[in-house]
Write a protein that holds these residues in place. Structure first.
Motif, PDB file in Angstrom:
ATOM      1  N   GLY A 140      12.858  -1.293   8.039  1.00  0.00           N
ATOM      2  CA  GLY A 140      13.266  -0.017   7.548  1.00  0.00           C
ATOM      3  C   GLY A 140      12.681   0.256   6.235  1.00  0.00           C
ATOM      4  N   TYR A 141      11.601   0.958   6.280  1.00  0.00           N
ATOM      5  CA  TYR A 141      10.703   1.305   5.047  1.00  0.00           C
ATOM      6  C   TYR A 141      11.103   2.798   4.690  1.00  0.00           C
ATOM      7  CZ  TYR A 141       7.594  -2.515   5.109  1.00  0.00           C
ATOM      8  OH  TYR A 141       7.193  -3.824   4.799  1.00  0.00           O
ATOM      9  N   SER A 174      12.333   2.503  14.216  1.00  0.00           N
ATOM     10  CA  SER A 174      12.213   2.428  15.431  1.00  0.00           C
ATOM     11  C   SER A 174      12.878   1.227  15.976  1.00  0.00           C
ATOM     12  CB  SER A 174      10.660   2.184  15.704  1.00  0.00           C
ATOM     13  OG  SER A 174       9.706   3.287  15.353  1.00  0.00           O
TER      14      SER A 174
HETATM   15  C1  LIG Z   1       6.897   7.247  16.258  1.00  0.00           C
HETATM   16  C2  LIG Z   1       7.198   6.916  14.841  1.00  0.00           C
HETATM   17  C3  LIG Z   1       7.795   5.686  14.487  1.00  0.00           C
HETATM   18  C4  LIG Z   1       8.106   5.403  13.258  1.00  0.00           C
HETATM   19  N1  LIG Z   1       8.893   4.141  12.834  1.00  0.00           N
HETATM   20  C5  LIG Z   1       9.008   3.668  11.560  1.00  0.00           C
HETATM   21  C6  LIG Z   1       9.883   2.488  11.422  1.00  0.00           C
HETATM   22  O1  LIG Z   1      10.095   1.787  12.426  1.00  0.00           O
HETATM   23  N2  LIG Z   1       9.973   2.298  10.249  1.00  0.00           N
HETATM   24  C7  LIG Z   1       9.753   3.008   9.134  1.00  0.00           C
HETATM   25  O2  LIG Z   1      10.273   2.734   8.105  1.00  0.00           O
HETATM   26  N3  LIG Z   1       8.979   4.482   9.317  1.00  0.00           N
HETATM   27  C8  LIG Z   1       8.769   4.566  10.644  1.00  0.00           C
HETATM   28  N4  LIG Z   1       8.151   5.737  10.753  1.00  0.00           N
HETATM   29  C9  LIG Z   1       8.007   6.685   9.591  1.00  0.00           C
HETATM   30  C10 LIG Z   1       6.652   6.941   9.425  1.00  0.00           C
HETATM   31  O3  LIG Z   1       6.167   5.618   8.597  1.00  0.00           O
HETATM   32  C11 LIG Z   1       6.436   8.083   8.482  1.00  0.00           C
HETATM   33  O4  LIG Z   1       6.972   9.222   9.170  1.00  0.00           O
HETATM   34  C12 LIG Z   1       4.838   8.470   7.721  1.00  0.00           C
HETATM   35  O5  LIG Z   1       4.987   7.318   6.765  1.00  0.00           O
HETATM   36  C13 LIG Z   1       4.803   9.855   7.022  1.00  0.00           C
HETATM   37  O6  LIG Z   1       5.930   9.998   6.287  1.00  0.00           O
HETATM   38  P1  LIG Z   1       7.172  11.410   6.335  1.00  0.00           P
HETATM   39  O7  LIG Z   1       7.437  11.446   7.710  1.00  0.00           O
HETATM   40  O8  LIG Z   1       8.261  10.974   5.402  1.00  0.00           O
HETATM   41  O9  LIG Z   1       6.120  12.407   6.103  1.00  0.00           O
HETATM   42  P2  LIG Z   1       5.697  12.879   4.557  1.00  0.00           P
HETATM   43  O10 LIG Z   1       5.137  11.618   3.550  1.00  0.00           O
HETATM   44  O11 LIG Z   1       6.721  13.898   3.860  1.00  0.00           O
HETATM   45  O12 LIG Z   1       4.329  13.913   4.846  1.00  0.00           O
HETATM   46  C14 LIG Z   1       4.711  15.332   5.455  1.00  0.00           C
HETATM   47  C15 LIG Z   1       2.997  15.601   5.767  1.00  0.00           C
HETATM   48  O13 LIG Z   1       2.330  15.610   4.283  1.00  0.00           O
HETATM   49  C16 LIG Z   1       1.293  15.028   4.438  1.00  0.00           C
HETATM   50  N5  LIG Z   1       1.029  14.409   3.003  1.00  0.00           N
HETATM   51  C17 LIG Z   1       1.741  13.250   2.354  1.00  0.00           C
HETATM   52  N6  LIG Z   1       1.125  13.109   1.502  1.00  0.00           N
HETATM   53  C18 LIG Z   1      -0.125  13.385   1.223  1.00  0.00           C
HETATM   54  C19 LIG Z   1      -1.052  13.099   0.398  1.00  0.00           C
HETATM   55  N7  LIG Z   1      -1.147  12.335  -0.439  1.00  0.00           N
HETATM   56  N8  LIG Z   1      -2.188  13.694   0.810  1.00  0.00           N
HETATM   57  C20 LIG Z   1      -2.549  14.419   1.964  1.00  0.00           C
HETATM   58  N9  LIG Z   1      -1.419  14.711   2.838  1.00  0.00           N
HETATM   59  C21 LIG Z   1      -0.354  14.244   2.609  1.00  0.00           C
HETATM   60  C22 LIG Z   1       1.278  13.921   5.344  1.00  0.00           C
HETATM   61  O14 LIG Z   1       0.171  13.634   6.196  1.00  0.00           O
HETATM   62  C23 LIG Z   1       2.104  14.683   6.558  1.00  0.00           C
HETATM   63  O15 LIG Z   1       1.388  15.438   7.126  1.00  0.00           O
HETATM   64  C24 LIG Z   1       7.657   6.342  12.092  1.00  0.00           C
HETATM   65  C25 LIG Z   1       7.142   7.494  12.505  1.00  0.00           C
HETATM   66  C26 LIG Z   1       6.875   7.766  13.683  1.00  0.00           C
HETATM   67  C27 LIG Z   1       6.513   9.240  13.681  1.00  0.00           C
END
Ligand SMILES: Cc1cc2nc3c(=O)[nH]c(=O)nc-3n(C[C@H](O)[C@H](O)[C@H](O)COP(=O)(O)OP(=O)(O)OC[C@H]3O[C@@H](n4cnc5c(N)ncnc54)[C@H](O)[C@@H]3O)c2cc1C
Length: 404
Positions: A140-141, A174
Motif C-alpha cells: 500500500g504505497y 495489486s
Molecule cells: C499494473 C499496476 C500495478 C500497480 N500496483 C501497485 C501496488 O501494488 N501498490 C502500489 O502502491 N501502487 C501500485 N501501482 C501504482 C504505481 O506505482 C503508480 O501508478 C505509479 O507510481 C505512477 O503514479 P500515478 O499513477 O499516481 O501517476 P502520476 O504520478 O500522477 O503520473 C502521471 C503521469 O505523469 C508523469 N510524471 C509524474 N511525475 C513526473 C516527473 N517528475 N517527470 C516526468 N513525468 C512525470 C508520469 O510518468 C505519468 O505519465 C500499480 C500501477 C500499475 C499500473
C-alpha cells in the motif's frame, strides 16, 4: 563475460526445467499466455478458480524448495548463488510464469525488507508463512494524489495507546482483495518535511475498518484495488524501523524491487511468439514473414531482447567479481517494459482488425491474445515507477545530467 555454465549448474537447470514443465500447466492464462514475471496485477483475482490454481502452484513451488531461491537458508529460502538465481529467472520467464508463485510482492521485496530492517518477532511471525503462502501480501504505497511523488502520501496514522489509528485511502493496490497482510506507508508527522514524517507499518488486512474495492483495468481484469482505512487499529509492534523513518524502509523495498529490473518480463518469449505469428499470417497481401518491413521489425526486436539479456549478464558478471553493477542495471525495467509494449503494438499492426476479435469462430487470432497483451503492456510501463520517472532517474543519478 563467461557464458559457460558448470556441469552442476547445467544439471540444476535441467532439473528445474523438468519440474516447471511438469507442474505449471494449469496456471496459464488466456490464450495459453503465462502471467509472466512480476505481473501479478494481470491476474484477475475475482476468479476463484484461477486464484485456487495459483495457490496450488505456489504450494508446489514451496514444497519443491524453488519458491525463494534467493532467500538465505536461515529463513527457509534456497540460499542459491547468483548464477542459480539467474538460471531460475531464465527458466521461469521462458515459460512466462510468475517468478514467485502467488506471493510475488512478499517473496521478492517485502520479506527481504523485513529480514533487513524488521524486528526478530516480525521475522518469526511473517517470513515462513510468506513462503508457504499462508500469508499473501500486498503493498500500500500509491494514493490518489501520490504515485510518482510517493513522499506526498496523506494517509494518516496517529498513536493512541498501544496502537496506530489509520485513516485514509490507497489506490492501485495489486492483489489486495486476496491479501492477508499489507505493507502500508502512512504519514505520522504532518509537520515534518515530507520525507521525514512517514512510517512503514505491517497491517493485517482482516482488521475492522479496511474496505477493499477492486478496480477493473482496460483488459477487463481486476488485478488491483482501491483500499479505504477507517479508524483502523494497528498494534505499535507492527512498525518497521523507527517512527517517522519509514521513507528509508520504503526505499529498501523499492531497491529490492528494482534489483533484477528488466529480467522480470518474459519479453523474449513474447518475441518468439511474434516470429511464429508472422509465419502464419499475411501482411498487406503477402505472407508476413516475406515482407521486408515485417522482417526488419522482427530483427530489431530480437536484437533489442539480446541486448537486454547481455546487459543482464554484464551486471551479473560485475557482481560475481565483487564489483558494483554499472549503469546497465538501471535501465532494465524501462527497456524491457517499453520493448514489451512495442512488440505487442506491432502484433496489432500485423493483425489489423482481426487482432480486435476475441471469438475464434469470428476469425479471431489466438482468441484475441495480442490485443489483450497490448492493453496489459501499458500498465507494466507505469507500475514500479513509470517510464518517465525511470528516464529522470537514469538522467539525473546514472548519467549525472542537470535536473530538468
Ligand atoms: C499494473 C499496476 C500495478 C500497480 N500496483 C501497485 C501496488 O501494488 N501498490 C502500489 O502502491 N501502487 C501500485 N501501482 C501504482 C504505481 O506505482 C503508480 O501508478 C505509479 O507510481 C505512477 O503514479 P500515478 O499513477 O499516481 O501517476 P502520476 O504520478 O500522477 O503520473 C502521471 C503521469 O505523469 C508523469 N510524471 C509524474 N511525475 C513526473 C516527473 N517528475 N517527470 C516526468 N513525468 C512525470 C508520469 O510518468 C505519468 O505519465 C500499480 C500501477 C500499475 C499500473
Amino acid at each position: 563475460m563467461d557464458f559457460s555454465y558448470t556441469p552442476s549448474q547445467e544439471s540444476f537447470r535441467a532439473e528445474l526445467r523438468t519440474w516447471l514443465e511438469t507442474n505449471s500447466g494449469e496456471i496459464f492464462g488466456r490464450g495459453g499466455e503465462g502471467l509472466g514475471g512480476s505481473t501479478a496485477s494481470l491476474l484477475d483475482v475475482r476468479d476463484d478458480g484461477r486464484w485456487k490454481q495459483m495457490l496450488d502452484y505456489h504450494r508446489r513451488l514451496y514444497r519443491s524448495g524453488y519458491v525463494a531461491l534467493h532467500w538465505p537458508k536461515e529463513w527457509g529460502g534456497g540460499g542459491a548463488d547468483l548464477v542459480e538465481q539467474s538460471i531460475y529467472q531464465d527458466e521461469v520467464l521462458r515459460l512466462g510464469l510468475p517468478l514467485y508463485g502467488a506471493n510475488q510482492l512478499a517473496i521478492d521485496r517485502i520479506g527481504p525488507t523485513i529480514m533487513l530492517m524488521g524486528t526478530n518477532e516480525q521475522k518469526q511471525r511473517h517470513l515462513q508463512p510468506m513462503l508457504t503462502g499462508e500469508q499473501i501480501w500486498c503493498q500500500g504505497y500509491s494514493e490518489p494524489n501520490a504515485g510518482s511523488d510517493l513522499a506526498g502520501i496523506q494517509t494518516r496514522a496517529v498513536v493512541e495507546g498501544d496502537s496506530f489509528v489509520v485513516n485514509g485511502q490507497k489506490v492501485w493496490t495489486s492483489l489486495a482483495q486476496r491479501s492477508d497482510w499489507q505493507v502500508l506507508l502512512v504519514r505520522t508527522d504532518p509537520e515534518a518535511p515530507k520525507h521525514k514524517g512517514i512510517s512503514y507499518l505491517l497491517v493485517d488486512m482482516h482488521t475492522p475498518g479496511i474496505t477493499v474495492r477492486p478496480l477493473v483495468q482496460m483488459t477487463g481484469e481486476a488485478g488491483f484495488n482501491e483500499v479505504f482505512y477507517d479508524n483502523v487499529r494497528v498494534p505499535k509492534e507492527n512498525l518497521v524501523g523507527e517512527l517517522n523513518q519509514g521513507w528509508q524502509v520504503s526505499i529498501a523495498t523499492l531497491m529490492f524491487e528494482r534489483v533484477s529490473g528488466g529480467t522480470r518480463h518474459p519479453v523474449e518469449r513474447t518475441i518468439n511468439e511474434l516470429v511464429e505469428l508472422a509465419r502464419q499470417v499475411d501482411f498487406q497481401g503477402v505472407p508476413a514473414q516475406q515482407d521486408p518491413y515485417v522482417r526488419q521489425k522482427l530483427a530489431a526486436f530480437v536484437s533489442d531482447a539480446r541486448c537486454l539479456r547481455l546487459s543482464r549478464y554484464r551486471s551479473l558478471t560485475s557482481q560475481l567479481k565483487g564489483k558494483v553493477p554499472g549503469p546497465e542495471s538501471s535501465f532494465g525495467k524501462l527497456f524491457a517494459t517499453e520493448l514489451n509494449l512495442r512488440v505487442a503494438m506491432f502484433a496489432d499492426e500485423l493483425l489489423g482488425p482481426y487482432g480486435l476479435l476475441e471469438s475464434d469462430s469470428l476469425g479471431a487470432v489466438e482468441s484475441g491474445k495480442w490485443t489483450h497483451r497490448t492493453l496489459a503492456a501499458r500498465g507494466l510501463t507505469i507500475a514500479a515507477g513509470s517510464s518517465e520517472i525511470q528516464h529522470n532517474i537514469i538522467g539525473e543519478r546514472v548519467l549525472k545530467l542537470p535536473k530538468g
